[in-house]
Design a protein around this motif. Structure first.
Motif: not given
Lengths: 328, 326
Positions: A12-15, A35-36, A43-45
């Motif tokens: 949900a966070l990622n969305e 990032g990498h 969360v930022s995958k």
């Protein structure tokens, strides 16, 4: 009936991040391993691949400087999201948050606002010991000039970021690390959420459980258990720790006449102390019992599982305290 | 070879700008003693050539992040003496409505982002302003002024690294006045040649005589030209000296009167004045006229600050958060 879909707090966070990056060219994310690596807590995958290295920026381990750079970029017309790996690390950036982000607008007589969002993981429950597990959001809620949010539900995990980015002033979003794998549902087409105001998530007439973050879920579990004993607990999700929603808190306490605050922060000089004081100031004569608190033990968070569990608020403690408040 | 007329006119403009800062601050010190100005007051007297020289290399579109010793920087960015003096009086017509005071001067049209009173605290902000410019494709430079004391802060090293890593257009303008408040450079740094420090970050650097405004201007123009060409940062150290105490509370136990006197012989204003006199460009009448013009401007600023109103106390909590949305 609205169509729903399964998700996790992390997704949900990622969305929320993906939508913000899609909606506004000025939005970018920077922080350690965003990032990498895909984000320390994933969360930022996938965002680096989708939005590229200009907008998903891995930073050196320089919390103070990349947070300050977020402030500068916000002043310069961008809408940065700064991710700090955990709240304990944010202490390395406290100078920038407190002395710059929170003060610029007032100190400049209204000339320069700082539209910056800072996200970070908070809280214990993962056996990460005394330098990765504290709940310091209450400290941040002490500071005028910033807003402090703590999403505990899927809707808020997805939805709080965008209004935080629209806010002209600095907004800190605390994500309880223990909630990242939590499963739940979101509507197919989620509606926007507000970043102000508490929410009553469970109605009750006998006492108010006032909570937020991971403690909210313990409070909801406690309410369910109490219901089996014939005690109707009302559960409030604070959502926004600064400014606090006095109206919802006082409204609930005026109905139930008993207040139990559940806060993973330490008790002394804490957010729970602030809420208790506000109840005394605004609803003293509505109370049938003293306000009580379930907080973390006043120790640096220990590693061993049984000790960590003993240090954190637990459902049993909430239930026992509530029972005592009702039955004497 | 004698200088061209336009050069001499330009030198006179530099002299005038330094004199404005000098006389303004001398009056500020008087007003401090008269209790009109309170809080901390850090004077730039002796260091004027640095701000004046560096500012010549910047355009109106460029940004400046400064420190708590920034009256001069605000003036060279075009802020009026009136707005600065009223700010130090704590009055509504001050650049920040009297909320910042001497240490926190901000200006939108000047693109002056403070007045930062945490040593080193402005460097990351300057890096961020430059990042915003880079991401938006603006061809602008952010100039971050700081004292040599900031070199000891972690944020100096972090900022140097980040600006170099991301190739951001920041002019790191170090004003080395040899003392971090009362601690001499050799008591706080293992390497006292500051220009050596940035090599490890791949940031080009240069040092210049900070008592010579013409030299500072030339070095700053060279630095900014390098930045505009490379897109990346540059470290410029101006070696200068503060003639007055650190603040109005400083008994100056840490340096000798002889040392101060020696540096005063290198006064940037006296030196340029003498040069212009020797070149026959500045006679006594012209100098007197310049002094009078500056004195009038200072007197006007004081009168303005005196008659400005106080911000109503009812507005105390205004601007903790923005009045507007978005």
């Amino acid at each position: 009936m609205t169509e729903t879909r399964k998700t996790t707090y992390r997704e949900a966070l990622n969305e929320g991040l993906r939508e913000a990056l899609q909606q506004d060219e000025r939005v970018f994310l920077m922080g350690e391993d965003v990032g990498h690596y895909g984000g320390c807590f994933a969360v930022s995958k996938g965002l680096l691949e989708e939005f590229g290295p200009e907008r998903i920026r891995d930073t050196p381990l320089s919390e103070s400087t990349f947070t300050g750079a977020g402030i500068g970029a916000a002043l310069g017309g961008m809408r940065p999201i700064v991710e700090i790996m955990t709240v304990n690390f944010s202490l390395l950036a406290l100078d920038q948050i407190m002395n710059n982000a929170a003060t610029y607008l007032h100190m400049s007589g209204g000339l320069f606002n700082v539209p910056l969002v800072i996200r970070m993981a908070t809280g214990g429950g993962k056996q990460l010991a005394a330098q990765h597990s504290h709940s310091l959001e209450g400290w941040y809620a002490h500071i005028p000039g910033i807003k402090v949010l703590c999403p505990a539900t899927m809707e808020d995990a997805r939805g709080m970021l965008w209004p935080a980015l629209l806010d002209p002033d600095p907004v800190l979003i605390f994500e309880p690390a223990v909630l990242y794998p939590m499963e739940g549902t979101l509507p197919e087409k989620p509606t926007p959420v507000a970043i102000e105001g508490a929410k009553v998530l469970h109605q009750g007439k006998d006492l108010s459980l006032i909570s937020y973050g991971s403690s909210l879920h313990k409070s909801l579990a406690a309410a369910e258990q109490l219901a089996g004993e014939g005690i109707a607990a009302e559960v409030i999700d604070l959502r926004c720790l600064r400014p606090l929603d006095d109206t919802t808190i006082i409204g609930s306490v005026s109905k139930t006449h008993r207040a139990l605050i559940v806060d993973e922060g330490w008790r002394s000089g804490s957010l729970s102390a602030e809420i208790s004081a506000r109840i005394m100031e605004q609803a003293f004569y509505q109370l049938d019992a003293p306000v009580e608190r379930v907080c973390s033990a006043e120790v640096p968070m220990p590693y061993a599982k049984h000790l960590e569990e003993a240090a954190l608020p637990q459902v049993e403690t909430i239930v026992a305290t509530a029972r005592r408040m009702l039955n004497g | 070879m004698s200088k061209q007329l336009t050069d001499l006119e330009h030198d006179l403009a530099l002299l005038r700008q330094m004199l404005r800062i000098r006389r303004f601050e001398e009056k500020s010190a008087e007003l401090y003693s008269a209790m009109k100005i309170r809080g901390f007051l850090h004077l730039y007297i002796g260091e004027e050539a640095v701000a004046v020289g560096v500012a010549e290399a910047l355009g109106a579109e460029d940004a400046v992040v400064a420190t708590y010793r920034e009256h001069g920087h605000a003036m060279v960015r075009g802020m009026s003496m009136r707005a600065i003096m009223a700010e130090m009086y704590g009055k509504l017509d001050g650049c920040c409505r009297g909320r910042g005071g001497s240490m926190h001067l901000f200006g939108v049209k000047e693109r002056l982002y403070g007045g930062n009173a945490i040593v080193g605290g402005g460097l990351p902000v300057a890096v961020g302003l430059a990042l915003a410019d880079k991401l938006q494709g603006n061809n602008r430079v952010t100039c971050c002024c700081f004292g040599e004391g900031a070199v000891a802060e972690g944020e100096f090293h972090e900022s140097m690294n980040l600006a170099a890593l991301w190739n951001l257009p920041v002019l790191f303008a170090c004003e080395n006045n040899l003392y971090a408040m009362g601690t001499a450079l050799e008591l706080s740094e293992s390497v006292t040649n500051l220009t050596e420090k940035t090599a490890g970050y791949g940031v080009p650097s240069a040092a210049v005589d900070g008592m010579d405004v013409v030299a500072v201007e030339a070095a700053a123009k060279q630095a900014v030209a390098t930045i505009r060409q490379s897109g990346g940062p540059y470290f410029l150290e101006s070696r200068t000296y503060r003639f007055r105490a650190h603040s109005m509370f400083d008994p100056e136990l840490y340096r000798s009167k002889d040392e101060v006197e020696q540096w005063k012989q290198r006064c940037p204003i006296e030196n340029l004045k003498t040069q212009l006199q020797q070149q026959g460009w500045l006679d006594d009448a012209k100098w007197a006229a310049l002094e009078k013009e500056v004195a009038d401007e200072v007197a006007d600023a004081v009168a303005f600050a005196e008659q400005s109103d106080w911000e109503p106390v009812e507005e105390l909590t205004r601007f903790v958060y923005s009045d507007r949305e978005g």
